[in-house]
Design an enzyme around this catalytic site. Structure first.
Site, PDB file in Angstrom:
ATOM      1  CE  LYS A 252      -1.522   7.779   2.086  1.00  0.00           C
ATOM      2  NZ  LYS A 252      -2.379   6.876   2.189  1.00  0.00           N
TER       3      LYS A 252
ATOM      4  N   GLY B 100      -4.602  -4.442  -3.711  1.00  0.00           N
ATOM      5  CA  GLY B 100      -5.492  -3.257  -3.990  1.00  0.00           C
ATOM      6  C   GLY B 100      -4.880  -1.888  -4.483  1.00  0.00           C
ATOM      7  CG  HIS B 101      -2.102  -1.859  -6.959  1.00  0.00           C
ATOM      8  ND1 HIS B 101      -1.170  -2.662  -7.921  1.00  0.00           N
ATOM      9  CD2 HIS B 101      -1.792  -2.657  -5.665  1.00  0.00           C
ATOM     10  CE1 HIS B 101      -0.286  -3.407  -7.008  1.00  0.00           C
ATOM     11  NE2 HIS B 101      -0.813  -3.330  -5.846  1.00  0.00           N
TER      12      HIS B 101
ATOM     13  CD  GLN C 261       0.896  -9.195  -2.452  1.00  0.00           C
ATOM     14  OE1 GLN C 261       1.443  -9.618  -3.298  1.00  0.00           O
ATOM     15  NE2 GLN C 261      -0.483  -8.887  -2.779  1.00  0.00           N
TER      16      GLN C 261
ATOM     17  CB  THR D 185      -9.806  -6.403   3.618  1.00  0.00           C
ATOM     18  OG1 THR D 185      -8.839  -5.653   4.284  1.00  0.00           O
ATOM     19  CG2 THR D 185      -9.363  -7.653   2.820  1.00  0.00           C
TER      20      THR D 185
ATOM     21  CB  THR E 105       1.478 -12.413   0.444  1.00  0.00           C
ATOM     22  OG1 THR E 105       0.626 -13.108  -0.393  1.00  0.00           O
ATOM     23  CG2 THR E 105       3.020 -11.994  -0.304  1.00  0.00           C
TER      24      THR E 105
ATOM     25  NE  ARG F 126      -3.983   0.298   3.693  1.00  0.00           N
ATOM     26  CZ  ARG F 126      -4.194   1.267   2.402  1.00  0.00           C
ATOM     27  NH1 ARG F 126      -3.856   2.393   2.660  1.00  0.00           N
ATOM     28  NH2 ARG F 126      -4.574   0.750   1.430  1.00  0.00           N
TER      29      ARG F 126
ATOM     30  CE  LYS G 152       2.230  -2.406  -4.277  1.00  0.00           C
ATOM     31  NZ  LYS G 152       2.047  -2.066  -3.018  1.00  0.00           N
TER      32      LYS G 152
ATOM     33  CG  ASP H  99      -1.839  -1.356   1.231  1.00  0.00           C
ATOM     34  OD1 ASP H  99      -2.296  -1.664   0.165  1.00  0.00           O
ATOM     35  OD2 ASP H  99      -2.188  -1.801   2.317  1.00  0.00           O
TER      36      ASP H  99
ATOM     37  CB  VAL I 185       2.424  16.296  -2.039  1.00  0.00           C
ATOM     38  CG1 VAL I 185       3.712  16.608  -1.627  1.00  0.00           C
ATOM     39  CG2 VAL I 185       2.041  17.171  -3.393  1.00  0.00           C
ATOM     40  N   GLY I 186      -0.251  13.965  -2.566  1.00  0.00           N
ATOM     41  CA  GLY I 186      -1.688  13.705  -2.439  1.00  0.00           C
ATOM     42  C   GLY I 186      -2.031  12.620  -3.567  1.00  0.00           C
TER      43      GLY I 186
ATOM     44  NE  ARG J 250      -7.680  -7.071   6.472  1.00  0.00           N
ATOM     45  CZ  ARG J 250      -6.665  -8.148   6.426  1.00  0.00           C
ATOM     46  NH1 ARG J 250      -6.478  -8.763   7.588  1.00  0.00           N
ATOM     47  NH2 ARG J 250      -5.949  -8.042   5.347  1.00  0.00           N
TER      48      ARG J 250
HETATM   49  P1  GDP Z   1      -0.795   0.283  -3.431  1.00  0.00           P
HETATM   50  O1  GDP Z   1      -1.367  -1.081  -3.042  1.00  0.00           O
HETATM   51  O2  GDP Z   1       0.717   0.621  -3.423  1.00  0.00           O
HETATM   52  O3  GDP Z   1      -1.327   0.641  -4.890  1.00  0.00           O
HETATM   53  O4  GDP Z   1      -1.310   1.364  -2.538  1.00  0.00           O
HETATM   54  P2  GDP Z   1      -3.015   1.601  -2.170  1.00  0.00           P
HETATM   55  O5  GDP Z   1      -3.781   2.083  -3.277  1.00  0.00           O
HETATM   56  O6  GDP Z   1      -3.432   0.175  -1.692  1.00  0.00           O
HETATM   57  O7  GDP Z   1      -2.908   2.648  -1.137  1.00  0.00           O
HETATM   58  C1  GDP Z   1      -2.314   4.074  -1.177  1.00  0.00           C
HETATM   59  C2  GDP Z   1      -3.399   4.880  -0.731  1.00  0.00           C
HETATM   60  O8  GDP Z   1      -2.939   6.072  -0.642  1.00  0.00           O
HETATM   61  C3  GDP Z   1      -4.505   5.177  -1.916  1.00  0.00           C
HETATM   62  O9  GDP Z   1      -5.707   5.459  -1.375  1.00  0.00           O
HETATM   63  C4  GDP Z   1      -3.629   6.294  -2.752  1.00  0.00           C
HETATM   64  O10 GDP Z   1      -4.819   6.903  -3.568  1.00  0.00           O
HETATM   65  C5  GDP Z   1      -3.205   6.942  -1.633  1.00  0.00           C
HETATM   66  N1  GDP Z   1      -2.145   7.927  -1.948  1.00  0.00           N
HETATM   67  C6  GDP Z   1      -1.211   7.619  -2.925  1.00  0.00           C
HETATM   68  N2  GDP Z   1      -0.088   8.588  -2.911  1.00  0.00           N
HETATM   69  C7  GDP Z   1      -0.663   9.559  -2.081  1.00  0.00           C
HETATM   70  C8  GDP Z   1      -0.031  10.735  -1.629  1.00  0.00           C
HETATM   71  O11 GDP Z   1       0.941  11.202  -1.696  1.00  0.00           O
HETATM   72  N3  GDP Z   1      -0.615  11.354  -0.496  1.00  0.00           N
HETATM   73  C9  GDP Z   1      -1.983  10.859   0.001  1.00  0.00           C
HETATM   74  N4  GDP Z   1      -2.523  11.569   1.003  1.00  0.00           N
HETATM   75  N5  GDP Z   1      -2.642   9.843  -0.428  1.00  0.00           N
HETATM   76  C10 GDP Z   1      -1.895   9.020  -1.463  1.00  0.00           C
HETATM   77  P1  IMO Z   2      -0.990  -4.242  -2.366  1.00  0.00           P
HETATM   78  O1  IMO Z   2      -0.208  -4.870  -3.620  1.00  0.00           O
HETATM   79  C1  IMO Z   2      -1.216  -4.706   2.295  1.00  0.00           C
HETATM   80  C2  IMO Z   2      -1.275  -8.931   3.714  1.00  0.00           C
HETATM   81  C3  IMO Z   2      -2.358  -9.333   4.445  1.00  0.00           C
HETATM   82  C4  IMO Z   2      -1.735 -10.290   5.481  1.00  0.00           C
HETATM   83  C5  IMO Z   2      -0.796 -10.832   4.405  1.00  0.00           C
HETATM   84  C6  IMO Z   2      -1.088 -12.241   4.022  1.00  0.00           C
HETATM   85  O2  IMO Z   2      -2.349  -3.450  -2.269  1.00  0.00           O
HETATM   86  O3  IMO Z   2       0.114  -3.511  -1.697  1.00  0.00           O
HETATM   87  P2  IMO Z   2      -2.697 -12.866   2.032  1.00  0.00           P
HETATM   88  O4  IMO Z   2      -3.972 -12.656   1.457  1.00  0.00           O
HETATM   89  O5  IMO Z   2      -1.784 -12.336   0.885  1.00  0.00           O
HETATM   90  O6  IMO Z   2      -2.381 -14.416   2.186  1.00  0.00           O
HETATM   91  O7  IMO Z   2      -2.221 -11.983   3.163  1.00  0.00           O
HETATM   92  O8  IMO Z   2      -0.388 -10.161   3.540  1.00  0.00           O
HETATM   93  N1  IMO Z   2      -1.260  -8.324   2.169  1.00  0.00           N
HETATM   94  C7  IMO Z   2      -1.325  -7.261   1.851  1.00  0.00           C
HETATM   95  N2  IMO Z   2      -1.160  -5.906   2.735  1.00  0.00           N
HETATM   96  N3  IMO Z   2      -1.260  -4.656   0.991  1.00  0.00           N
HETATM   97  C8  IMO Z   2      -1.272  -5.747  -0.109  1.00  0.00           C
HETATM   98  O9  IMO Z   2      -1.263  -5.657  -1.389  1.00  0.00           O
HETATM   99  C9  IMO Z   2      -1.500  -6.953   0.563  1.00  0.00           C
HETATM  100  N4  IMO Z   2      -1.585  -8.302   0.251  1.00  0.00           N
HETATM  101  C10 IMO Z   2      -1.587  -8.962   1.150  1.00  0.00           C
HETATM  102  O10 IMO Z   2      -3.096  -8.150   5.005  1.00  0.00           O
HETATM  103  O11 IMO Z   2      -1.207  -9.683   6.334  1.00  0.00           O
HETATM  104 MG    MG Z   3      -2.719  -1.754  -1.776  1.00  0.00          MG
END
Ligand code: GDP
Ligand code: IMO
Ligand code: MG
Length: 422
Positions: A329, A40-41, A222, A299, A237, A303, A17, A14, A410-411, A301
């Site tokens: 961030k 979840g991207h 991940q 999910t 994972t 963080r 990416k 998270d 920054v957002g 949940r």
């Molecule tokens: P990923 O799994 O690495 O693609 O990241 P996620 O999408 O799960 O979580 C990143 C969250 O932070 C998302 O809700 C993005 O929209 C948000 N985000 C990404 N870059 C920034 C940032 O620089 N600042 C803020 N406030 N939010 C950001």
């Molecule tokens: P992205 O690509 C954050 C975590 C789960 C759990 C562990 C194992 O969005 O960064 P799994 O379902 O893979 O067997 O769970 O890994 N986990 C993640 N945490 N971002 C993810 O993906 C994750 N994918 C799995 O919360 O702790």
């Molecule tokens: Mg994610």
């Protein structure tokens, strides 16, 4: 021959990416190499927020090809839902999607097994319950179904055999309460076969495209600390999310790897169970969670949040051979007078750990360095406007890791970035 550049998460996932894969629009082909619907991207385009789980995050760039690599585990029911939702704005999207024949298929009973393991295990991982672990277990046990099997006349037979073996496991653990229908699964199979999505072998496909001069970006899912070998085992994972996974997942040689871009949050988050030395179970952690909207994209949940951990980042940078870093961030930390950064761990006996210990646990307490904070930066776009506190933070990270931070985010929106070097 052109090479495959790579974007990898350096913490516990998270890191942002999705946002940056989408922004790296100079690439022709985007490829996921591992993981599945546990990812979840998020990509924010104008008012609309998209969350991708299996489809690579380059898909919103017109004309790009998006490949689901052989190292992935694909849930066809969820893939159908994801693609159909994308088709609402781009009906022709299936022509730009490719799936590798070697990717394993997650079948409905994999999800039940994931739930069962979480219920009966003394080591609850806090998985996403998407069936990831059980699907990779079947791959390793050499009994999994692969995308290429969909074309076999024996596919249904293989499916029922696998399902039966799962049911036996579920029954033997008294987890047989849920009755599953196969209808959704076979509807998804039929949809996939008729969708026009091409099935390829990712290795051959990518080599051909690279020879033709196409630019390829491999998008990690991940983050390093969730890697099956190099993360906080067993709280990880089930795949190699680090650099080696690019080669094994896509079927390319190490010689074909180009630039490695690492992506890290300016603080640290983690979803699920497992060690997290800099975690803040207090109002500071809550503030990061609230300001950063730190709720799982898959999910929902909350963080867990905490200070930046340089032991983690050093481990990730070295494991992956990171060439440059994107720091995300940074805006979330605005308003703190000072910030803590973990530079090592110390245990009760006074032993100091500068490198990642084998058995990272509660006994490893963070050793902090304190750095000045900064104010609101969400509207800053030019490097010469970066406040002095953030400049110091960037410099500290760069000097500790020996890797440049080229972009500060920054957002969440596409334009909310500062290029630190012109
Ligand atoms: P990923 O799994 O690495 O693609 O990241 P996620 O999408 O799960 O979580 C990143 C969250 O932070 C998302 O809700 C993005 O929209 C948000 N985000 C990404 N870059 C920034 C940032 O620089 N600042 C803020 N406030 N939010 C950001
Ligand atoms: P992205 O690509 C954050 C975590 C789960 C759990 C562990 C194992 O969005 O960064 P799994 O379902 O893979 O067997 O769970 O890994 N986990 C993640 N945490 N971002 C993810 O993906 C994750 N994918 C799995 O919360 O702790
Ligand atoms: Mg994610």
């Amino acid at each position: 021959m052109a090479k495959v550049d790579v974007l990898l998460g350096l913490q516990w996932g998270d890191e942002g990416k999705g946002k940056f894969t989408d922004l790296l629009s100079e690439y022709d082909i985007f490829a996921r190499f591992q993981g599945g619907p546990n990812a979840g991207h998020t990509i924010v385009i104008g008012e609309k927020k998209h969350v991708l789980h299996m489809v690579p995050s380059g898909v919103f760039n017109e004309g790009t090809i998006n490949l689901l690599g052989g190292g992935m585990v694909i849930d066809l029911i969820l893939f159908k839902e994801e693609v159909e939702s994308l088709q609402q704005s781009d009906p022709g999207i299936t022509e730009r999607l490719l799936v590798c024949q070697n990717a394993n298929i997650i079948i409905p009973t994999h999800r039940l097994l994931d739930g069962m393991n979480e219920k009966i295990s003394s080591n609850k991982i806090g998985t996403t319950k998407k069936g990831i672990g059980p699907a990779y277990t079947d791959r390793t046990q050499r009994k999994g179904l692969r995308i290429g099997d969909l074309f076999s006349i024996y596919f249904k037979e293989k499916y029922y055999k696998l399902r039966k073996s799962h049911e036996q496991l579920l029954h033997s653990n008294n987890c047989n309460e849920e009755v599953l229908s196969d209808d959704d699964f076979f509807a998804a199979v039929d949809w996939f076969l008729e969708s026009g999505i091409q099935v390829v072998y990712s290795g051959y496909y990518l080599r051909k495209q690279l020879s033709a001069g196409k630019k390829v970006l491999a998008e990690g899912a991940q983050g390093t600390m969730l890697d099956i070998n190099h993360g906080t085992y067993p709280f990880v994972t089930s795949s190699n999310v680090t650099i080696g996974g690019v080669c094994t997942g896509l079927g390319i040689s190490t010689k074909m790897i180009g630039k490695v871009i690492g992506i890290a949050k300016a603080y640290t988050t983690r979803v699920g169970e497992g060690p997290f030395p800099t975690e803040l179970r207090n109002s500071t952690g809550d503030r990061m969670k609230d300001v950063g909207c730190e709720y799982g994209s898959t999910t929902g949940r909350p963080r867990r949040c905490g200070w930046l951990d340089m032991v983690v980042l050093k481990h990730a940078v070295q494991t992956n051979g990171v060439d440059e870093i994107i720091l995300t961030k940074a805006d979330v930390l605005a308003g703190f007078e000072s910030l803590k950064v973990c530079v090592a761990y110390r245990d009760e006996d006074g032993n100091v750990y500068n490198d990642m210990p084998f058995d990272l646990s509660e006994k490893h307490m963070p050793v902090y360095k304190e750095l000045p904070g900064w104010g609101d930066i969400s509207d800053i776009r030019e490097s010469y406007h970066i406040p002095i506190g953030l400049t110091g933070y960037i410099k500290f990270i760069e000097e500790t890791l020996g890797v440049p931070i080229n972009i500060v985010s920054v957002g969440p929106e596409r334009d909310q970035n500062i290029k630190t070097r012109i």
